[in-house]
Design a protein around this motif. Structure first.
Motif, mmCIF file in Angstrom:
data_model
loop_
_atom_site.group_PDB
_atom_site.id
_atom_site.type_symbol
_atom_site.label_atom_id
_atom_site.label_comp_id
_atom_site.label_asym_id
_atom_site.label_seq_id
_atom_site.Cartn_x
_atom_site.Cartn_y
_atom_site.Cartn_z
ATOM 1 N N ASN A 1 1.357 1.989 15.642
ATOM 2 C CA ASN A 1 1.787 1.325 14.415
ATOM 3 C C ASN A 1 3.003 0.451 14.661
ATOM 4 O O ASN A 1 4.125 0.892 14.546
ATOM 5 N N ARG B 1 8.531 -0.921 -0.183
ATOM 6 C CA ARG B 1 7.898 0.176 0.557
ATOM 7 C C ARG B 1 6.394 0.196 0.345
ATOM 8 O O ARG B 1 5.629 0.456 1.266
ATOM 9 N N LYS B 2 5.981 -0.081 -0.877
ATOM 10 C CA LYS B 2 4.552 -0.103 -1.182
ATOM 11 C C LYS B 2 3.853 -1.204 -0.386
ATOM 12 O O LYS B 2 2.796 -0.983 0.203
ATOM 13 N N ARG B 3 4.446 -2.397 -0.358
ATOM 14 C CA ARG B 3 3.860 -3.506 0.412
ATOM 15 C C ARG B 3 3.822 -3.177 1.899
ATOM 16 O O ARG B 3 2.858 -3.503 2.588
ATOM 17 N N THR B 4 4.870 -2.533 2.391
ATOM 18 C CA THR B 4 4.914 -2.171 3.807
ATOM 19 C C THR B 4 3.785 -1.213 4.140
ATOM 20 O O THR B 4 3.097 -1.374 5.149
ATOM 21 N N ARG B 5 3.572 -0.224 3.286
ATOM 22 C CA ARG B 5 2.497 0.739 3.521
ATOM 23 C C ARG B 5 1.132 0.093 3.436
ATOM 24 O O ARG B 5 0.239 0.424 4.205
ATOM 25 N N GLU B 6 0.962 -0.840 2.498
ATOM 26 C CA GLU B 6 -0.330 -1.505 2.339
ATOM 27 C C GLU B 6 -0.660 -2.368 3.552
ATOM 28 O O GLU B 6 -1.819 -2.531 3.894
ATOM 29 N N ASN B 7 0.363 -2.916 4.194
ATOM 30 C CA ASN B 7 0.144 -3.803 5.328
ATOM 31 C C ASN B 7 0.203 -3.099 6.671
ATOM 32 O O ASN B 7 0.179 -3.748 7.701
ATOM 33 N N THR B 8 0.280 -1.787 6.659
ATOM 34 C CA THR B 8 0.381 -1.030 7.896
ATOM 35 C C THR B 8 -0.843 -0.153 8.057
ATOM 36 O O THR B 8 -1.281 0.485 7.115
ATOM 37 N N VAL B 9 -1.384 -0.136 9.256
ATOM 38 C CA VAL B 9 -2.517 0.721 9.555
ATOM 39 C C VAL B 9 -1.989 1.922 10.314
ATOM 40 O O VAL B 9 -1.325 1.783 11.336
ATOM 41 N N TYR C 1 5.983 5.587 5.715
ATOM 42 C CA TYR C 1 5.816 6.756 4.862
ATOM 43 C C TYR C 1 7.142 7.483 4.685
ATOM 44 O O TYR C 1 7.954 7.527 5.601
ATOM 45 N N ASN D 1 8.779 -1.406 -4.486
ATOM 46 C CA ASN D 1 7.768 -2.433 -4.247
ATOM 47 C C ASN D 1 7.710 -2.819 -2.775
ATOM 48 O O ASN D 1 6.630 -3.030 -2.220
#
Length: 168
Positions: A92, A73-81, A133, A71
């Protein structure tokens, strides 16, 4: 564990311990309740994977820890461009990277300039790795062998460390 009812009883009996562990992981009571619920459901769905002589509490805590990490890692990816511009205009960096301070902005500009000097084969995997990632995801997205991705990230990190040794 003998029988489905015994397994369910053991899962229910772990709820207090799971909540305590979840509270340590999340530091938020509401998120801890959600994590306990997710862990309980996952354990019940995977009852067949539990081996009889294994440590039940450890098995449950491992499930919880893995759910928490996934969870996160998923949040980190969602908040990263991910910066896909040619000149890496938007490097980044996390929001709390220290760029708000003049020194932080200067350091970020220097790091960006140094990173821009790297070949794209090294720069792109490194930027994606910083963005959260996993190596496998980078390998798939860039159509590079996994070993190449790992070595390019390692090389880039090592080279940056050498070039930025004065910032330690």
């Amino acid at each position: 564990m003998k029988g489905n009812d015994t397994f369910k009883s053991s899962v229910i009996g772990m709820q207090g311990n799971l909540f305590s562990f979840a509270l340590k992981l999340t530091a938020n009571e509401e998120e801890a309740h959600d994590l306990v619920q997710d862990t309980t459901l996952k354990a019940l769905d995977n009852e067949a994977k539990f081996t009889e002589n294994a440590n039940f509490g450890g098995w449950m805590m491992t499930i919880m820890r893995n759910i928490f990490i996934n969870n996160y890692r998923k949040r980190t990816r969602e908040n990263t461009v991910v910066d896909s511009t040619e000149d890496l205009f938007h490097l980044n960096l996390s929001q709390d990277s220290g760029v708000q301070t003049p020194d932080g902005a200067f350091a970020a500009q220097e790091i960006t300039a140094i990173l821009n000097g790297f070949p794209a084969d090294y720069r792109k995997p490194f930027s994606m790795h910083i963005a959260g990632y996993k190596y496998e995801e980078i390998s798939q997205k860039l159509a590079m062998p996994l070993g190449t991705v790992k070595s390019h990230i390692f090389f880039t990190r090592k080279k940056l460390r050498e070039m930025l040794k004065d910032y330690r």
